[in-house]
Scaffold this active site. Sequence first.
Site, PDB file in Angstrom:
ATOM      1  CE  LYS A 155       3.167 -30.912  -0.073  1.00 20.61           C
ATOM      2  NZ  LYS A 155       4.503 -31.193  -0.652  1.00 20.61           N
ATOM      3  CG  ASP A 173       2.610 -34.528  -4.896  1.00 17.72           C
ATOM      4  OD1 ASP A 173       1.956 -34.510  -5.968  1.00 17.72           O
ATOM      5  OD2 ASP A 173       3.150 -35.559  -4.461  1.00 17.72           O
TER       6      ASP A 173
END
Length: 286
Positions: A155, A173
């Site tokens: 991420k 997210d």
Amino acid sequence: MGEHALGKASSQAPPSSKGKGSAKKPTVAKPESRLAMVRRARRINRELAEVYPYAHPELDFRNPFELLVATVLSAQTTDLRVNQTTPALFAAYPAPEDMAAAAPEHLEELIRPTGFFRAKSKALLGLSQALRDTFGGEVPGRIEDLVTLPGVGRKTANVVLGNAFGVPGITVDTHFGRLVRRWKWTEQEDPEKVEAEICAIFPKSEWTMLSHRVVFHGRRICHARRPACGACPIAPLCPAYGEGETDPEKAKKLLKYEKGGLPGQRLSPPPDYPGLPAPPAGPAPV
């Protein structure tokens, strides 16, 4: 577009029966085909591009190192809190070599407002030392290298690559994962599997901006507990329409950030951002 969308959304209610003898068997909706889902997903992306033409990363940064550090700090806190914390941090440690030599106690004190400051301090020291010792003091521009840094997963790597290097990537997210499941683009829970399935739906050129648009929508309109369905411009395309407030006036009161007339999360937003800059200190807007 918003009013038109709401008008279409309000027509989704099933018609009432006209009498005892005229009742029809309820029709069972056919499962959505893969092709239909992909078309709907791409249309949602196009609609979000019109709603949020100014979508951007909501962390303040001036270079890849600042974005990397800010993204690591953003775990389990708001981007606003990070943005209020990083000016003093980067004034003290503007480069990886500076942060690598920092006293842990001083670094911890500077980043304390972001929470989990001991673990984050350890990660920042580790990644700064790795950048200094392994990458010549430069943030690498490949995901294979970025994920070797302490505290950096896919991420964080995709955030840095997409926004500091222009390398397309999907950033999964909390908001992104929640919305793509709500929209039935995927049923996966694991972020890497979500990333893989969403990447397969959209052309590579759309990945980074899609991430921003979805996160913007999740923060502003499609909230986790009480989505503002009645103020949502993509309501007719959403299989979860009705889970939140459908009354337009009540829904407007749920809007956040610039959609609700409130400051955004960045102290230094891009020039095309239509909202207000965030305050340099104080609690995040409610």
